[in-house]
Design a protein around this motif. Structure first.
Motif, PDB file in Angstrom:
ATOM      1  N   ARG A 328       0.833  -1.208   0.000  1.00 19.28           N
ATOM      2  CA  ARG A 328       0.000   0.000   0.000  1.00 19.28           C
ATOM      3  C   ARG A 328       0.866   1.256   0.000  1.00 19.28           C
ATOM      4  O   ARG A 328       0.563   2.235  -0.689  1.00 19.28           O
ATOM      5  CB  ARG A 328      -0.947  -0.009   1.203  1.00 19.28           C
ATOM      6  N   ALA A 329       1.944   1.236   0.781  1.00 20.30           N
ATOM      7  CA  ALA A 329       2.840   2.396   0.822  1.00 20.30           C
ATOM      8  C   ALA A 329       3.477   2.629  -0.547  1.00 20.30           C
ATOM      9  O   ALA A 329       3.591   3.778  -1.009  1.00 20.30           O
ATOM     10  CB  ALA A 329       3.916   2.190   1.884  1.00 20.30           C
ATOM     11  N   ALA A 330       3.885   1.553  -1.222  1.00 20.78           N
ATOM     12  CA  ALA A 330       4.453   1.689  -2.562  1.00 20.78           C
ATOM     13  C   ALA A 330       3.414   2.241  -3.532  1.00 20.78           C
ATOM     14  O   ALA A 330       3.725   3.057  -4.406  1.00 20.78           O
ATOM     15  CB  ALA A 330       4.984   0.348  -3.050  1.00 20.78           C
ATOM     16  N   GLY A 331       2.149   1.792  -3.366  1.00 17.89           N
ATOM     17  CA  GLY A 331       1.080   2.301  -4.208  1.00 17.89           C
ATOM     18  C   GLY A 331       0.817   3.784  -3.989  1.00 17.89           C
ATOM     19  O   GLY A 331       0.563   4.527  -4.943  1.00 17.89           O
ATOM     20  N   LEU A 332       0.879   4.216  -2.735  1.00 17.61           N
ATOM     21  CA  LEU A 332       0.681   5.644  -2.448  1.00 17.61           C
ATOM     22  C   LEU A 332       1.799   6.488  -3.045  1.00 17.61           C
ATOM     23  O   LEU A 332       1.555   7.600  -3.526  1.00 17.61           O
ATOM     24  CB  LEU A 332       0.588   5.857  -0.938  1.00 17.61           C
ATOM     25  N   ARG A 333       3.017   5.962  -3.018  1.00 21.23           N
ATOM     26  CA  ARG A 333       4.125   6.698  -3.642  1.00 21.23           C
ATOM     27  C   ARG A 333       3.901   6.832  -5.144  1.00 21.23           C
ATOM     28  O   ARG A 333       4.151   7.895  -5.741  1.00 21.23           O
ATOM     29  CB  ARG A 333       5.457   5.999  -3.365  1.00 21.23           C
ATOM     30  N   GLU A 334       3.414   5.762  -5.762  1.00 21.95           N
ATOM     31  CA  GLU A 334       3.175   5.804  -7.201  1.00 21.95           C
ATOM     32  C   GLU A 334       1.987   6.714  -7.524  1.00 21.95           C
ATOM     33  O   GLU A 334       1.992   7.417  -8.547  1.00 21.95           O
ATOM     34  CB  GLU A 334       2.921   4.391  -7.733  1.00 21.95           C
ATOM     35  N   ARG A 335       0.984   6.722  -6.654  1.00 26.38           N
ATOM     36  CA  ARG A 335      -0.137   7.624  -6.876  1.00 26.38           C
ATOM     37  C   ARG A 335       0.323   9.082  -6.798  1.00 26.38           C
ATOM     38  O   ARG A 335      -0.065   9.911  -7.619  1.00 26.38           O
ATOM     39  CB  ARG A 335      -1.261   7.397  -5.865  1.00 26.38           C
ATOM     40  N   ALA A 336       1.149   9.382  -5.795  1.00 26.88           N
ATOM     41  CA  ALA A 336       1.662  10.753  -5.662  1.00 26.88           C
ATOM     42  C   ALA A 336       2.432  11.156  -6.912  1.00 26.88           C
ATOM     43  O   ALA A 336       2.326  12.296  -7.391  1.00 26.88           O
ATOM     44  CB  ALA A 336       2.537  10.865  -4.417  1.00 26.88           C
ATOM     45  N   ARG A 337       3.224  10.226  -7.459  1.00 25.14           N
ATOM     46  CA  ARG A 337       3.982  10.528  -8.675  1.00 25.14           C
ATOM     47  C   ARG A 337       3.036  10.790  -9.848  1.00 25.14           C
ATOM     48  O   ARG A 337       3.231  11.740 -10.626  1.00 25.14           O
ATOM     49  CB  ARG A 337       4.915   9.358  -9.010  1.00 25.14           C
ATOM     50  N   PHE A 338       1.991   9.957  -9.977  1.00 26.36           N
ATOM     51  CA  PHE A 338       1.034  10.134 -11.068  1.00 26.36           C
ATOM     52  C   PHE A 338       0.323  11.480 -10.939  1.00 26.36           C
ATOM     53  O   PHE A 338       0.178  12.219 -11.925  1.00 26.36           O
ATOM     54  CB  PHE A 338       0.015   8.996 -11.062  1.00 26.36           C
ATOM     55  N   LEU A 339      -0.126  11.814  -9.741  1.00 25.01           N
ATOM     56  CA  LEU A 339      -0.854  13.065  -9.538  1.00 25.01           C
ATOM     57  C   LEU A 339       0.043  14.271  -9.804  1.00 25.01           C
ATOM     58  O   LEU A 339      -0.406  15.266 -10.388  1.00 25.01           O
ATOM     59  CB  LEU A 339      -1.417  13.127  -8.115  1.00 25.01           C
ATOM     60  N   ALA A 340       1.292  14.192  -9.395  1.00 20.58           N
ATOM     61  CA  ALA A 340       2.220  15.298  -9.649  1.00 20.58           C
ATOM     62  C   ALA A 340       2.380  15.533 -11.152  1.00 20.58           C
ATOM     63  O   ALA A 340       2.573  16.674 -11.600  1.00 20.58           O
ATOM     64  CB  ALA A 340       3.573  15.009  -9.010  1.00 20.58           C
ATOM     65  N   GLY A 341       2.268  14.464 -11.942  1.00 18.69           N
ATOM     66  CA  GLY A 341       2.373  14.588 -13.387  1.00 18.69           C
ATOM     67  C   GLY A 341       1.177  15.273 -14.024  1.00 18.69           C
ATOM     68  O   GLY A 341       1.227  15.630 -15.211  1.00 18.69           O
ATOM     69  N   ARG A 342       0.091  15.468 -13.258  1.00 19.27           N
ATOM     70  CA  ARG A 342      -1.102  16.130 -13.790  1.00 19.27           C
ATOM     71  C   ARG A 342      -1.100  17.631 -13.516  1.00 19.27           C
ATOM     72  O   ARG A 342      -2.016  18.338 -13.937  1.00 19.27           O
ATOM     73  CB  ARG A 342      -2.365  15.515 -13.183  1.00 19.27           C
ATOM     74  N   LEU A 343      -0.108  18.147 -12.810  1.00 21.81           N
ATOM     75  CA  LEU A 343      -0.073  19.574 -12.482  1.00 21.81           C
ATOM     76  C   LEU A 343      -0.112  20.414 -13.757  1.00 21.81           C
ATOM     77  O   LEU A 343       0.637  20.173 -14.710  1.00 21.81           O
ATOM     78  CB  LEU A 343       1.186  19.905 -11.682  1.00 21.81           C
ATOM     79  N   GLY A 344      -1.013  21.395 -13.765  1.00 23.32           N
ATOM     80  CA  GLY A 344      -1.169  22.267 -14.919  1.00 23.32           C
ATOM     81  C   GLY A 344      -2.116  21.740 -15.976  1.00 23.32           C
ATOM     82  O   GLY A 344      -2.500  22.484 -16.892  1.00 23.32           O
ATOM     83  N   ALA A 345      -2.508  20.474 -15.876  1.00 22.64           N
ATOM     84  CA  ALA A 345      -3.385  19.877 -16.888  1.00 22.64           C
ATOM     85  C   ALA A 345      -4.831  20.324 -16.677  1.00 22.64           C
ATOM     86  O   ALA A 345      -5.238  20.661 -15.568  1.00 22.64           O
ATOM     87  CB  ALA A 345      -3.294  18.357 -16.833  1.00 22.64           C
ATOM     88  N   GLU A 346      -5.600  20.312 -17.758  1.00 23.73           N
ATOM     89  CA  GLU A 346      -7.042  20.507 -17.657  1.00 23.73           C
ATOM     90  C   GLU A 346      -7.708  19.139 -17.577  1.00 23.73           C
ATOM     91  O   GLU A 346      -7.399  18.250 -18.367  1.00 23.73           O
ATOM     92  CB  GLU A 346      -7.578  21.287 -18.853  1.00 23.73           C
ATOM     93  N   GLU A 347      -8.614  18.989 -16.612  1.00 23.80           N
ATOM     94  CA  GLU A 347      -9.277  17.715 -16.378  1.00 23.80           C
ATOM     95  C   GLU A 347     -10.789  17.878 -16.502  1.00 23.80           C
ATOM     96  O   GLU A 347     -11.345  18.901 -16.092  1.00 23.80           O
ATOM     97  CB  GLU A 347      -8.959  17.191 -14.961  1.00 23.80           C
ATOM     98  N   GLU A 348     -11.434  16.867 -17.051  1.00 23.54           N
ATOM     99  CA  GLU A 348     -12.891  16.789 -17.009  1.00 23.54           C
ATOM    100  C   GLU A 348     -13.267  16.141 -15.677  1.00 23.54           C
ATOM    101  O   GLU A 348     -12.839  15.026 -15.389  1.00 23.54           O
ATOM    102  CB  GLU A 348     -13.411  15.949 -18.168  1.00 23.54           C
ATOM    103  N   VAL A 349     -14.038  16.849 -14.868  1.00 22.71           N
ATOM    104  CA  VAL A 349     -14.320  16.406 -13.496  1.00 22.71           C
ATOM    105  C   VAL A 349     -15.805  16.186 -13.318  1.00 22.71           C
ATOM    106  O   VAL A 349     -16.621  17.056 -13.654  1.00 22.71           O
ATOM    107  CB  VAL A 349     -13.816  17.440 -12.465  1.00 22.71           C
ATOM    108  N   LEU A 350     -16.160  15.038 -12.792  1.00 21.35           N
ATOM    109  CA  LEU A 350     -17.538  14.735 -12.430  1.00 21.35           C
ATOM    110  C   LEU A 350     -17.684  14.941 -10.934  1.00 21.35           C
ATOM    111  O   LEU A 350     -17.093  14.215 -10.135  1.00 21.35           O
ATOM    112  CB  LEU A 350     -17.873  13.285 -12.805  1.00 21.35           C
ATOM    113  N   MET A 351     -18.450  15.977 -10.552  1.00 21.49           N
ATOM    114  CA  MET A 351     -18.559  16.343  -9.148  1.00 21.49           C
ATOM    115  C   MET A 351     -19.432  15.340  -8.388  1.00 21.49           C
ATOM    116  O   MET A 351     -20.441  14.863  -8.900  1.00 21.49           O
ATOM    117  CB  MET A 351     -19.124  17.749  -9.004  1.00 21.49           C
ATOM    118  N   GLU A 352     -19.003  15.049  -7.147  1.00 19.54           N
ATOM    119  CA  GLU A 352     -19.687  14.049  -6.338  1.00 19.54           C
ATOM    120  C   GLU A 352     -20.208  14.611  -5.021  1.00 19.54           C
ATOM    121  O   GLU A 352     -20.812  13.881  -4.237  1.00 19.54           O
ATOM    122  CB  GLU A 352     -18.743  12.869  -6.086  1.00 19.54           C
ATOM    123  N   GLY A 353     -19.961  15.887  -4.753  1.00 14.07           N
ATOM    124  CA  GLY A 353     -20.449  16.505  -3.535  1.00 14.07           C
ATOM    125  C   GLY A 353     -19.327  17.003  -2.646  1.00 14.07           C
ATOM    126  O   GLY A 353     -18.204  16.481  -2.670  1.00 14.07           O
TER     127      GLY A 353
END
Length: 395
Positions: A328-353
């Protein structure tokens, strides 16, 4: 009003909402429907605890139990306090099972679609499994593989798209649907107003060239894949009786991203499978970064009675839990890396509340400013991340 508690997979979640409505229409208006899971001993224990707690807090309230665990051992669940009826997996979406005397428990009935209310809908298009992985009891609980006919799935999707912006196609072994590629195309054609189509967990060994053509061509198919990986060491995979190997997984990851750059990958992993050595675990842990798995479901191995793996030399429970935590810790590190790669990007977001939404990649995004109503689809620019969630502002 009837209430439903769901344990386990997305398919269970879809079925639970449908059963809640069936219970209300069949005279069980105040009942509690408990949809059990048999994947792990912990999932079974949670369901039993929920039933005992419900019986203690609301004596006399009828409790209706179904799902894989109840399918495998119906008498055990029927003996729990407050349980009025146990309904087999094969009949739990059959209206007759709710107001008629319970029929013999079966798992081989046709697929019946079911969907949840809310921002997204889960559409069940496949049931059962023909594979016999050594750790799994699901074939006992769900029966053989069978798929919802493509035309029927398309009709259901068209109706759901009138009320939902996103649909998730779900199944026990979704990739074994006899025409998954054709089904995806038919659903998207039938629901031209649908913003996003997402897939539940897929068997890596079952993704053929027709699937990859759909993946490359259908822009409304979400650019994220969740894979039933379980492990990445070839010997462990062989002992699990899985049909893929380490090299296959890496080739799949490359192909997915070559066809859709930036695609998000995730998967199910089992920690501490019997006979797993420390070196084999380390190989799996390193594989998370090697394949870029940003969204993980990690399970400590749980022996299931009657399965071949339950007879193999076990890994100590404490070690299973420790290895699961490391994955799980390795997965969180990889998630953080993936999210950092989205900085500045435009995303289509479906709001959930509450200001939170989900991007097409399956990442949570917190939007600045006044919250939008659930179901709102908007574009946002990513301005930051806390390592687990994206931060953004409206475009």
């Amino acid at each position: 009003m009837a209430e439903a508690l769901s344990f386990g997979c997305r398919l269970n979640a879809a079925e639970s909402e449908a059963m809640r409505h069936l219970a209300e229409r069949s005279g069980w208006a105040g009942a509690l429907v408990v949809n059990t899971c048999a994947v792990t001993a912990e999932a079974e224990a949670q369901a039993r605890q929920a039933i005992r707690r419900a019986a203690r807090e609301n004596p006399g309230r009828p409790i209706l139990v179904t799902g894989c665990a109840a399918q495998i051992a119906p008498d055990t669940w029927a003996a729990l306090p407050g349980v009025a009826r146990v309904i087999g997996n094969g009949r739990k979406l059959d209206p007759m099972a709710w107001d008629a005397p319970p029929a013999p428990i079966t798992v081989a009935d046709p697929v019946v679609p079911a969907a949840t209310a809310g921002t997204r809908a889960f559409l069940a298009v496949q049931q059962g499994c023909d594979h016999h992985c050594t750790f799994c009891v699901i074939p006992q609980g769900r029966g053989p593989s069978r798929g919802l006919p493509v035309a029927e799935a398309a009709r259901e999707a068209a109706a759901l798209a009138e009320r939902h912006r996103e649909i998730v196609l779900s199944g026990v072994d979704l990739a074994s649907h006899p025409d998954l590629a054709g089904l995806i195309r038919a659903v998207l054609r039938a629901a031209p107003g649908l913003a996003r189509l997402r897939l539940s967990s897929l068997d890596p060994a079952a993704l053929d060239d027709r699937f990859w053509a759909v993946w490359a061509e259908e822009e409304r198919l979400a650019p994220s894949l969740h894979l039933s990986i379980q492990h990445a060491d070839d010997l462990v995979l062989k002992r699990m009786r899985r049909r893929h190997r380490h090299a296959d997984l890496l080739a799949l990851a490359r192909r997915a991203r070559d066809l859709r750059p930036g695609a998000a990958l995730g998967g199910d992993l089992i920690a501490g499978f019997p006979t797993e050595t420390e070196a084999q675990h380390a190989w799996l842990e390193a594989f998370i970064a090697e394949a870029g798995l940003a969204f993980l479901h990690v399970f400590p191995y749980s022996p299931r009675p009657g399965t071949p793996a339950a007879r193999m030399p076990p890994t100590p429970v404490a070690l299973r839990r420790d290895r699961a935590a490391r994955l799980r810790a390795a997965g969180l590190r990889e998630r953080a890396r993936f999210l950092a790669g989205r900085l500045g990007a435009e995303e289509e977001v479906l709001m959930e509340g509450k200001g939170l939404g989900m991007t097409a990649h399956g990442a949570a995004l917190r939007l600045s400013g006044a919250p939008d109503a659930p179901g709102t689809l908007l574009r946002a620019r990513v301005t930051g991340t806390d390592g687990a969630t994206l931060l953004g502002e409206r475009v």
